[in-house]
Write an enzyme that holds these catalytic residues in place. Structure first.
Site, short mmCIF file in Angstrom:
data_model
loop_
_atom_site.label_atom_id
_atom_site.label_comp_id
_atom_site.label_asym_id
_atom_site.label_seq_id
_atom_site.Cartn_x
_atom_site.Cartn_y
_atom_site.Cartn_z
N GLU A 1 71.17 41.09 49.82
CA GLU A 1 71.45 40.02 50.78
C GLU A 1 70.28 39.05 50.79
O GLU A 1 69.13 39.45 50.61
CB GLU A 1 71.63 40.55 52.22
N GLU B 1 70.73 48.71 55.44
CA GLU B 1 69.69 48.45 56.46
C GLU B 1 69.49 49.60 57.43
O GLU B 1 69.58 49.43 58.65
CB GLU B 1 70.00 47.15 57.21
#
Ligand code: BG6
Length: 472
Positions: free
Chosen positions: A370, A165
């Site tokens: 995720e 991220e």
């Protein structure tokens, strides 16, 4: 698109789940591990310190055995930079090497493929003190860390993810405790986009080095990608959505895949006086780092409307909130979506849309690194945990995953967040995501024993039928 016949998940589809070192391991300052930025930050009020977490450091054998019982084909975990190299550069910690060797070997014992994230929000504190990603040297620091990992684990780890991220680090670093702004900085956003540029160059170099040192390995980025919807069919709302899609999503993937700055983002950076300094040779390096696949984290979509020249102020809640940005877009609450107990919108169809969009832009195999539901779970007296809300969330997302495969998206695997309960980025232990329950509370460590949630048994069946049976 409506499909009469659904395509199946491929025979070698990688079913598994994810965690990250600083959220699951604990043992944060023992056996030679240096502190990371997470260990020295002030944790959000009312949430636990990160010294014990789920104590996976001491219980990895039990955890991997439970993952094997669920039938995992892959386990995505991250390597703590400061466990491996306590000061970030220089001496390597033999105990750190030993721990990750053990963890990797334990996975392989059960034929679980280790999918290793190299960097998950945990810059060594010593390097942060020296300026962190603001420093040009951070590129070399990271590449050296990558080299140490490839040398020590590359014989067994064949799937790598670079930076978890990076877009969240850039846009919301303050929320997750990773933003390091040097004293006296007068243009914070320029500084942050400079850090972002260094991470992008470091990532490209690490990908190239991986191909050189471990030719049979595959590597890719792992941003958090959420397609952004326009609040209405007004043309100006659509432009606003395009703006945020570029700033939130495509900047990171255009760079990872094509080695080019997205043009909308570049013009945004010019507008806000945040253009990073690009050194000679950087663009060649960026173009040389070729990913083999794209990992992406998905929790929900975002919705925006046109900016309003008068009204907007920058408002950021956390990694899933849409942004307000003068001249760019204004966040809008999507009335069509329900939210989790923690206020995140739930949008399974948006998952399909996101996968389709990524694949049509980049044409690389995808893996979901995720996806999941954070909720308050309750351990019953008989040791059961009934989490039908999690099963429902995951079922709906896996259905959409299959539809995206039927749409022609090349999907390698699915690793929901999280394999086991761990500490949330900013909401502590009470926001649980795991298939495996950990017996502890926010401040009371209790037994730390592991229990199988209802979703554990459900996911086991999903995996054993290769995604054909999603029923309860
Ligand atoms: C992602 C992160 O942003 O979302 C994870 O990669 C994080 O580290 C996950 O835990 C869920 O977010 P949160 O804030 O609920 O922990």
């Amino acid at each position: 698109m409506f499909h009469k016949n659904l395509k199946s998940f491929s025979k070698d589809f990688l079913w598994g789940a994810s965690t990250s070192a600083y959220q699951v391991e604990g043992a944060n300052l023992i056996d030679g591990k240096g502190p990371s930025c997470q260990d020295v930050k002030k944790v959000p009020e009312g949430t636990s310190e990160l010294d014990v977490c789920a104590d996976q450091y001491h219980r990895y054998k039990e955890d991997i055995a439970l993952m094997a019982e669920m039938g995992f084909k892959v386990y995505r975990f991250s390597i703590s930079w400061s466990r491996l190299i306590p000061e970030g550069t220089g001496a390597v910690n033999p105990k750190g090497i030993e721990y990750y060797n053990n963890l990797i070997n334990e996975c392989l014992k059960y034929n679980i493929i280790p999918l290793v994230t190299m960097f998950h929000f945990d810059m060594p504190a010593v390097l942060d003190k020296r300026g962190g990603w603001s420093k040009r040297e951070s590129i070399d620091w990271f590449v050296n860390f990558a080299k140490v990992m490839y040398e020590n684990f590359g014989d067994r780890v064949k799937y790598w993810l670079t930076i978890n991220e990076q877009n969240v680090l850039t846009l919301m670093g303050d929320v997750i405790g990773t933003t390091m702004i040097p004293k006296g900085c007068t243009n914070i956003r320029k500084e942050i986009y400079q850090q972002n540029h260094h991470m992008l160059v470091a990532q490209a170099k690490a990908m190239a080095l991986c191909h050189e040192m471990i030719p049979d390995a595959k590597i890719g980025p792992a941003p958090n990608i959420s397609v952004v919807y326009p609040a209405s069919c007004k043309p100006e709302d659509n432009l606003a959505a395009q703006n945020l899609n570029a700033i939130r999503n495509w900047l990171y993937l255009d760079m990872a895949v094509y080695g080019k700055y997205n043009n909308l983002v570049w013009s945004f950076l010019e507008e806000i006086d945040a253009v990073p300094e690009i050194q000679e040779g950087d663009m060649e390096i960026l173009a040389s780092g070729k990913p083999d696949f794209i990992g992406f984290n998905y929790y929900s979509t975002a919705t925006v409307e046109a900016y309003n020249l008068e009204g907007n102020v920058s408002s950021k809640k956390d990694q899933q909130s849409a942004m307000d940005e003068t001249g760019v877009c204004k966040s809008f609450k999507n009335p069509n979506l329900q939210t989790t107990q923690f206020g995140w919108e739930i949008d399974p169809e948006g998952f399909r849309a996101t996968a389709r969009e990524i694949y049509s832009r980049y044409r690389l195999p995808l893996i979901v690194t995720e996806n999941g539901l954070g909720a308050y779970d309750k351990l019953e007296e008989d040791g059961s945990i009934h989490d039908p809300y999690r099963i429902e969330y995951l079922r709906k997302h896996i259905e959409q995953l299959r539809l995206s495969i039927t749409d022609g998206v090349e999907m390698m695997g699915y690793c929901p967040w999280s394999a086991i309960d761990l500490i949330s980025t900013h909401e502590g232990m009470v926001k649980r995501y795991g298939f495996i329950y950990v017996d502890r509370e926010e401040f009371n460590l209790k037994t730390l024993d592991r229990y199988r949630k209802d979703s554990f048994y459900w996911y086991k069946k999903v995996i054993s039928t290769n995604g054909e049976d999603l029923s309860n």
